[in-house]
Design a protein around this motif. Structure first.
Motif, PDB file in Angstrom:
ATOM      1  N   ALA A  84       0.832  -1.210   0.000  1.00 16.29           N
ATOM      2  CA  ALA A  84       0.000   0.000   0.000  1.00 16.29           C
ATOM      3  C   ALA A  84       0.859   1.249   0.000  1.00 16.29           C
ATOM      4  N   LEU A  85       1.969   1.219   0.723  1.00 18.31           N
ATOM      5  CA  LEU A  85       2.880   2.361   0.741  1.00 18.31           C
ATOM      6  C   LEU A  85       3.563   2.531  -0.609  1.00 18.31           C
ATOM      7  N   LYS A  86       3.998   1.428  -1.202  1.00 20.57           N
ATOM      8  CA  LYS A  86       4.642   1.497  -2.515  1.00 20.57           C
ATOM      9  C   LYS A  86       3.694   2.010  -3.592  1.00 20.57           C
ATOM     10  N   ASN A  87       2.419   1.628  -3.457  1.00 24.16           N
ATOM     11  CA  ASN A  87       1.424   2.014  -4.457  1.00 24.16           C
ATOM     12  C   ASN A  87       0.758   3.353  -4.141  1.00 24.16           C
ATOM     13  N   HIS A  88       1.231   4.027  -3.093  1.00 20.20           N
ATOM     14  CA  HIS A  88       0.708   5.331  -2.686  1.00 20.20           C
ATOM     15  C   HIS A  88      -0.784   5.274  -2.347  1.00 20.20           C
TER      16      HIS A  88
END
Length: 334
Positions: free
Chosen positions: A250-254
């Motif tokens: 989720a963090l990588k995909n913003h």
């Protein structure tokens, strides 16, 4: 009365233990390691047992050994009791107490500190300054102010309530979901009907529930997608509440703006210890490298007030139970 305490750090808890023993006239035997099958025999000749654990104490045989040595209670000088086999305690007539309130504000303050660091983009500014010599004010790092935001809490026990009060004092709108309604929180919180409602509407989502079969992985890929892209996840509770791999994605995909973590699902292998670099898990390294993530080693509780209260409340409960009394901190065993 002779009490054995496991997992005592001399540089922190030690002085509070000595103070309590001197005040009360009781003898305290200190063991520096957590309770396990390897050292359970050390409690032989003791009247009471006080532990601090982040991992299970062992299988049913350990509980039988405790009972066979004449111990009739297990006092946990912490909130969580998920490392205790309550069924085994019931089988061997071992009463269990914990310390549900030692300093709710200590954990609440740490959660707010993580949130404010993230909200004002401090880690991201530091990354640009340290890695790119960029000391400018890029538009994408413009931050918001807390009074404009909605803070959502899942769980409104002692720590959740203290968290709500701090955010309310800072001017935020605070919403919360908890199955139990407490009218004392009305000045600080607007209750909503579901956890999903909190997740969807929060600019800062803060978790304050115990780790149970029903709450394990409660924040996974589905819930992270529900969150606002601009929202921050704060977990000062238990690492198992959050699916770590889903959070990383989720963090990588913003899908969310960042995360403040005092706890991770696999933390018992390294948090609270000094380990070699090879022992640090890959998921920690990946999260720690992100400038929009803050991580502390389950240290939110680690204030002088909290540690003193954990020691004194726990030891007082041992005395109460051993002397035939009943502690208000006793855990119902079913």
């Amino acid at each position: 009365m002779k009490i054995i305490m496991y997992n005592v750090r001399q540089d922190t808890e030690g002085r509070f233990v000595r103070e309590w023993a001197k005040e009360t006239g009781n003898e305290v035997k200190v063991v520096h390691e957590p309770l396990s099958a390897d050292n359970v025999n050390l409690m032989k000749g003791c009247d009471g047992l006080d532990i601090l654990q982040t991992m299970p104490i062992g299988d049913e045989a350990v509980y039988k050994q405790i009972a066979d040595m004449g111990i009739r209670q297990i006092t946990c000088r912490m909130v969580g009791i998920n490392m205790i086999d309550l069924a085994a305690c019931k089988k061997y007539n071992l009463k269990v107490t914990h310390v549900p309130v030692y300093s709710p504000r200590a954990i609440a303050e740490m959660g707010v500190a993580h949130a404010m660091y993230l909200l004002r983009r401090i880690g991201e500014y530091r990354y640009e300054m340290d890695h790119n010599a960029d000391f400018s004010w890029p538009a994408n790092l413009m931050s918001n102010e807390i009074f404009n935001l909605t803070v959502g809490l899942i769980g409104l026990g002692n720590i959740g309530s203290a968290t709500a009060q701090i955010y309310k004092a800072l001017g935020a709108k605070v919403i919360a979901f908890d199955p139990s309604y407490n009218p004392a929180d009305e000045p600080f919180v607007t209750y909503v009907d579901s956890a999903d409602e909190v997740i969807k509407n929060a600019d800062i989502l803060s978790l304050h529930v115990p780790l149970l079969p029903s709450t394990k992985g409660m924040i996974g890929a589905e819930q992270l997608k529900m969150m606002k892209n601009s929202a921050y996840l704060i977990n000062m509770s238990r690492g198992g509440l959050v699916d770590t791999e889903a959070l990383i994605q989720a963090l990588k995909n913003h899908e969310i703006a960042g995360a403040g973590l005092d706890t991770l699902a696999d933390e018992t292998t390294y948090f609270g210890k000094k380990v070699t670099p090879a022992d640090v898990p890959a998921d920690y390294k990946e999260l720690a490298a992100m400038p929009n993530v803050t991580i502390t080693p389950h240290s939110a509780f680690f204030t002088e007030t909290a540690v003193r209260n954990m020691v004194r409340i726990g030891l007082n409960d041992v005395v109460t139970i051993v002397n035939g009394g009943r502690s208000r901190n006793e855990v119902f065993l079913g």
